[in-house]
Design a protein around this motif. Structure first.
Motif, PDB file in Angstrom:
ATOM      1  N   ASP A 214      -5.403   4.752   1.168  1.00  0.00           N
ATOM      2  CA  ASP A 214      -4.624   4.906   0.324  1.00  0.00           C
ATOM      3  C   ASP A 214      -4.279   6.296  -0.453  1.00  0.00           C
TER       4      ASP A 214
ATOM      5  N   THR B  94       0.727  -1.116  -0.002  1.00  0.00           N
ATOM      6  CA  THR B  94      -0.248   0.192  -0.219  1.00  0.00           C
ATOM      7  C   THR B  94       1.011   1.569   0.133  1.00  0.00           C
TER       8      THR B  94
ATOM      9  N   ASN C  64      -8.522   5.303  -1.810  1.00  0.00           N
ATOM     10  CA  ASN C  64      -9.307   4.051  -2.011  1.00  0.00           C
ATOM     11  C   ASN C  64      -8.744   3.672   0.199  1.00  0.00           C
TER      12      ASN C  64
ATOM     13  N   SER D   4      -7.598  -9.343   2.511  1.00  0.00           N
ATOM     14  CA  SER D   4      -8.769  -8.358   2.180  1.00  0.00           C
ATOM     15  C   SER D   4     -10.161  -7.921   2.762  1.00  0.00           C
TER      16      SER D   4
ATOM     17  N   ASN E 288      -8.735   0.842   2.048  1.00  0.00           N
ATOM     18  CA  ASN E 288      -8.877  -0.474   2.551  1.00  0.00           C
ATOM     19  C   ASN E 288      -9.624  -0.828   3.228  1.00  0.00           C
ATOM     20  N   SER E 289      -9.583  -2.471   3.764  1.00  0.00           N
ATOM     21  CA  SER E 289      -9.729  -3.031   5.503  1.00  0.00           C
ATOM     22  C   SER E 289      -9.320  -4.295   5.355  1.00  0.00           C
ATOM     23  N   TYR E 290      -8.586  -4.625   5.948  1.00  0.00           N
ATOM     24  CA  TYR E 290      -7.878  -6.409   5.700  1.00  0.00           C
ATOM     25  C   TYR E 290      -7.832  -7.019   7.135  1.00  0.00           C
TER      26      TYR E 290
ATOM     27  N   TRP F  23     -12.355  -5.855   2.308  1.00  0.00           N
ATOM     28  CA  TRP F  23     -13.789  -4.712   1.131  1.00  0.00           C
ATOM     29  C   TRP F  23     -11.837  -4.346   0.647  1.00  0.00           C
ATOM     30  N   LYS F  24     -12.668  -3.108  -0.147  1.00  0.00           N
ATOM     31  CA  LYS F  24     -12.071  -2.193  -1.067  1.00  0.00           C
ATOM     32  C   LYS F  24     -13.397  -0.942  -1.295  1.00  0.00           C
ATOM     33  N   ASN F  25     -13.258   0.118  -0.662  1.00  0.00           N
ATOM     34  CA  ASN F  25     -13.866   1.416  -1.741  1.00  0.00           C
ATOM     35  C   ASN F  25     -13.523   1.828  -2.036  1.00  0.00           C
ATOM     36  N   ASP F  26     -13.860   2.414  -3.743  1.00  0.00           N
ATOM     37  CA  ASP F  26     -13.155   3.223  -4.345  1.00  0.00           C
ATOM     38  C   ASP F  26     -13.688   4.634  -5.241  1.00  0.00           C
TER      39      ASP F  26
END
Length: 383
Positions: free
Chosen positions: A290, A273, A294, A305, A296-298, A307-310
């Motif tokens: 980032d 990242t 984005n 991973s 990001n969740s881990y 989820w990711k919100n862009d």
């Protein structure tokens, strides 16, 4: 040296404390190529509201992170203002002026309040706002001091970590490490936990120092510098590390996000990242915004991973905060975006004052505390 568009916010090189630092002053130099994402209407947003707002003063070119302790929110501003607010109502309990302008704050344990001033000045007050002592750091202080029961710990821009007696200001120990040719000019804070102070280091390293004597307990590489040029090799830690249960988690610019054993430094996991802000951590997840906008969740246990919100591309996001069923993050226009903790979907949006949110938000009881660059302190709650 040519600064490319993908290096968000790098605008100049400044010679400070014997090394060059990258200053984050113009996040939209390439806005025509990488425009901030437009905000879309959110259908059926979650019930949320601003419980209270308070103006403390502008941050100027610095970042001031609110601190929560003993039922209060402690805030500061560039003009020297330091204030203690009642967390539940925002009512001012006291408001004072430091002897000079401020560059960093606030560090507190509820009983002692510490801030950094111009040219490395450090001011320490008791819980009622009375000046206890002041001292001079070896160079500029950008990160909030860290406070234990017995020490006030200051990290200056020349990468000198100094611990002072909390009552007298007597220097108890110090440690100084060398720095690379280029470093981020950022307010990467420290955290006190488990008898240690966890300190971000240049070049993607994290060090744990024993509070008793400053002896390193461990030092780990979060991300190894890579690239042919000094700029490409910048991989400093962004924001403050977070200690949660047995983990200490953090993230770097042009590097990785990851978690380590907080006692030994043994790595648990790491993922690629790039960010110049810190992480949020809760029982299940690690969240990071980032450099592309984005979120990001881990999974905290293994780094998978989640989820990711862009949808917030190039909106220059703050450190996230985990709060109940939402993950909240501020942006360059002062909006607070509310995302689902479970799947990252956009659940709501709250306005503050239109100025950037750069400092890390905090949780105080049943609300989240955000401070903008224009000086608005807002307590936001979600039903």
């Amino acid at each position: 040296m040519r600064i490319t568009g993908k290096v968000v916010g790098v605008s100049l090189l400044a010679l400070t404390a014997g090394c060059s630092s990258l200053s984050w002053l113009n996040p939209f130099k390439d806005k025509d190529k990488n425009p901030p994402a437009k905000l879309v209407e959110i259908k059926s947003p979650v019930p949320s509201k601003v419980l209270w707002k308070h103006s403390v003063g502008k941050a100027g070119l610095y970042q001031f992170t609110p601190a929560v302790a003993d039922g209060s929110v402690f805030v500061a501003a560039n003009d020297g203002t330091i204030e203690r607010l009642e967390a539940a109502t925002g009512r001012s309990q006291w408001r004072i002026k430091a002897p000079g302008e401020l560059t960093a704050g606030v560090g507190t344990n509820g009983k002692v309040v510490a801030v950094g001033g111009l040219k490395g000045a450090v001011y320490v007050y008791d819980g009622s706002g009375k000046l206890l002592w002041e001292t001079q750091a070896s160079s500029e202080v950008l990160a909030s001091p860290a406070i234990s029961d017995e020490l006030v710990i200051v990290r200056s821009l020349d990468n000198k970590i100094t611990a002072y007696d909390i009552k007298t200001g007597e220097r108890k120990w110090f440690l100084q490490r060398t720095t690379p040719a280029l470093t981020l000019r950022s307010a990467s804070g420290m955290v006190v936990a488990n008898g240690n102070v966890y300190v971000p280091q240049p070049a993607g390293r994290l060090i744990a120092l024993a509070l008793a004597n400053g002896v390193p307990r461990f030092e780990v590489s979060v991300a190894d510098p890579k690239g042919a040029t000094e700029l490409e090799r910048v991989s400093d830690i962004g924001g403050a590390p977070v200690v949660f249960d047995k983990d200490v988690c953090t993230a770097t610019w042009q590097g990785k996000v990851g978690c380590f054993d907080s006692a030994t430094g043994v790595g648990r996991w790491a993922k690629e990242t790039s960010t110049d802000v810190g992480v949020a951590v809760d029982q299940r997840f690690v969240f990071v915004a980032d450099d592309k906008g984005n979120v990001n969740s881990y999974s905290r246990d293994a780094g998978a991973s989640a989820w990711k919100n862009d949808s917030l591309g190039n909106r220059v996001l703050s450190t996230p905060v985990s709060y109940g069923r939402v993950v909240a993050v501020g942006d360059y226009q002062g909006y607070v975006h509310l995302l689902s903790r479970e799947d990252g979907s956009m659940l709501g949006r709250v306005e503050t004052d239109g100025s950037a949110i750069k400092s890390a938000p905090q949780v105080a009881g049943n609300s989240m505390i955000f401070q903008t660059q224009a000086g608005t302190v807002a307590a936001i709650t979600v039903d």
